[in-house]
Design an enzyme around this catalytic site. Structure first.
Site, PDB file in Angstrom:
ATOM      1  N   HIS A  13       7.777   7.274   5.362  1.00 23.06           N
ATOM      2  CA  HIS A  13       6.925   8.015   6.297  1.00 23.06           C
ATOM      3  C   HIS A  13       6.269   7.031   7.240  1.00 23.06           C
ATOM      4  O   HIS A  13       5.969   5.893   6.865  1.00 23.06           O
ATOM      5  CB  HIS A  13       5.862   8.834   5.555  1.00 23.06           C
ATOM      6  CG  HIS A  13       5.094   8.060   4.527  1.00 23.06           C
ATOM      7  ND1 HIS A  13       5.618   7.765   3.292  1.00 23.06           N
ATOM      8  CD2 HIS A  13       3.866   7.485   4.565  1.00 23.06           C
ATOM      9  CE1 HIS A  13       4.740   7.051   2.596  1.00 23.06           C
ATOM     10  NE2 HIS A  13       3.668   6.866   3.350  1.00 23.06           N
ATOM     11  N   GLY A  35       0.790  -1.232   0.000  1.00 24.75           N
ATOM     12  CA  GLY A  35       0.000   0.000   0.000  1.00 24.75           C
ATOM     13  C   GLY A  35       0.815   1.271   0.000  1.00 24.75           C
ATOM     14  O   GLY A  35       0.259   2.359   0.161  1.00 24.75           O
ATOM     15  N   GLN A  36       2.146   1.173  -0.192  1.00 27.28           N
ATOM     16  CA  GLN A  36       2.932   2.416  -0.234  1.00 27.28           C
ATOM     17  C   GLN A  36       2.662   3.139  -1.552  1.00 27.28           C
ATOM     18  O   GLN A  36       2.810   2.555  -2.637  1.00 27.28           O
ATOM     19  CB  GLN A  36       4.432   2.125  -0.101  1.00 27.28           C
ATOM     20  CG  GLN A  36       5.257   3.410  -0.047  1.00 27.28           C
ATOM     21  CD  GLN A  36       6.748   3.179   0.201  1.00 27.28           C
ATOM     22  OE1 GLN A  36       7.217   2.037   0.244  1.00 27.28           O
ATOM     23  NE2 GLN A  36       7.475   4.270   0.351  1.00 27.28           N
TER      24      GLN A  36
HETATM   25  P1  AMP Z   1       1.363   5.419   1.790  1.00 28.69           P
HETATM   26  O1  AMP Z   1       0.168   4.948   1.002  1.00 28.69           O
HETATM   27  O2  AMP Z   1       1.707   4.571   2.961  1.00 28.69           O
HETATM   28  O3  AMP Z   1       2.552   5.677   0.877  1.00 28.69           O
HETATM   29  O4  AMP Z   1       0.929   6.798   2.408  1.00 28.69           O
HETATM   30  C1  AMP Z   1       0.959   7.989   1.687  1.00 28.69           C
HETATM   31  C2  AMP Z   1       0.034   8.931   2.373  1.00 28.69           C
HETATM   32  O5  AMP Z   1       0.366  10.243   2.010  1.00 28.69           O
HETATM   33  C3  AMP Z   1      -1.445   8.722   1.999  1.00 28.69           C
HETATM   34  O6  AMP Z   1      -2.186   8.472   3.189  1.00 28.69           O
HETATM   35  C4  AMP Z   1      -1.832  10.045   1.335  1.00 28.69           C
HETATM   36  O7  AMP Z   1      -3.136  10.438   1.646  1.00 28.69           O
HETATM   37  C5  AMP Z   1      -0.797  10.994   1.885  1.00 28.69           C
HETATM   38  N1  AMP Z   1      -0.417  12.123   1.054  1.00 28.69           N
HETATM   39  C6  AMP Z   1      -0.045  12.097  -0.244  1.00 28.69           C
HETATM   40  N2  AMP Z   1       0.314  13.335  -0.659  1.00 28.69           N
HETATM   41  C7  AMP Z   1       0.166  14.152   0.414  1.00 28.69           C
HETATM   42  C8  AMP Z   1       0.377  15.548   0.628  1.00 28.69           C
HETATM   43  N3  AMP Z   1       0.800  16.355  -0.323  1.00 28.69           N
HETATM   44  N4  AMP Z   1       0.110  16.048   1.857  1.00 28.69           N
HETATM   45  C9  AMP Z   1      -0.335  15.244   2.856  1.00 28.69           C
HETATM   46  N5  AMP Z   1      -0.526  13.914   2.719  1.00 28.69           N
HETATM   47  C10 AMP Z   1      -0.292  13.380   1.512  1.00 28.69           C
END
Ligand code: AMP
Ligand code: ZN
Length: 113
Positions: free
Chosen positions: A99, A92-93
């Site tokens: 992060h 799910g990344q």
């Molecule tokens: P993952 O799916 O573990 O890579 O998590 C990425 C997360 O980043 C997701 O929950 C998105 O909603 C969040 N996300 C993506 N772009 C941004 C952004 N510009 N500001 C804040 N959150 C973001």
């Protein structure tokens, strides 16, 4: 730093974000698509693609210590919170900059979906 990486853009002040905490090594922002009443992202300022790309093991203490510190400051300890790291697309990344998700404010199922 990767100039096309959305989290590097935020770290560099070139991308819009709701920043709750920042120090020399990490920035903590609100997730734009929250999956819980509290959904924060703890982001190392230095670009690392994923957990699997970590070369300096102190990266873990940097991000995890910041996550716990922010959770304490927000009073999340009593209700509990969840720290999640998705590594790779299959898990799910979606953003390829390491992060830690800090989630709180509701009951979480186990095992995770
Ligand atoms: P993952 O799916 O573990 O890579 O998590 C990425 C997360 O980043 C997701 O929950 C998105 O909603 C969040 N996300 C993506 N772009 C941004 C952004 N510009 N500001 C804040 N959150 C973001
Ligand atoms: Zn990056």
């Amino acid at each position: 730093m990767d100039h096309e990486c959305p989290f590097c853009r935020i770290v560099q002040g070139r991308g819009k974000a709701d920043i709750l905490y920042s120090d020399n090594d990490v920035v903590v922002i609100r997730d734009i698509h929250p999956k819980a009443p509290v959904h924060l992202l703890v982001i190392p300022k230095r670009h690392v693609g994923s957990a699997d790309d970590i070369e300096d093991p102190s990266t873990w203490s940097t991000v995890m210590d910041a996550a716990v510190k922010v959770a304490r400051e927000l009073g999340l300890r009593e209700g509990g919170y969840r720290l999640v790291v998705n590594c790779g697309a299959g898990a799910g990344q979606t953003v390829n900059h390491l992060h830690v998700h800090l989630l709180a404010g509701r009951v979480f199922g186990w095992p995770p979906g």
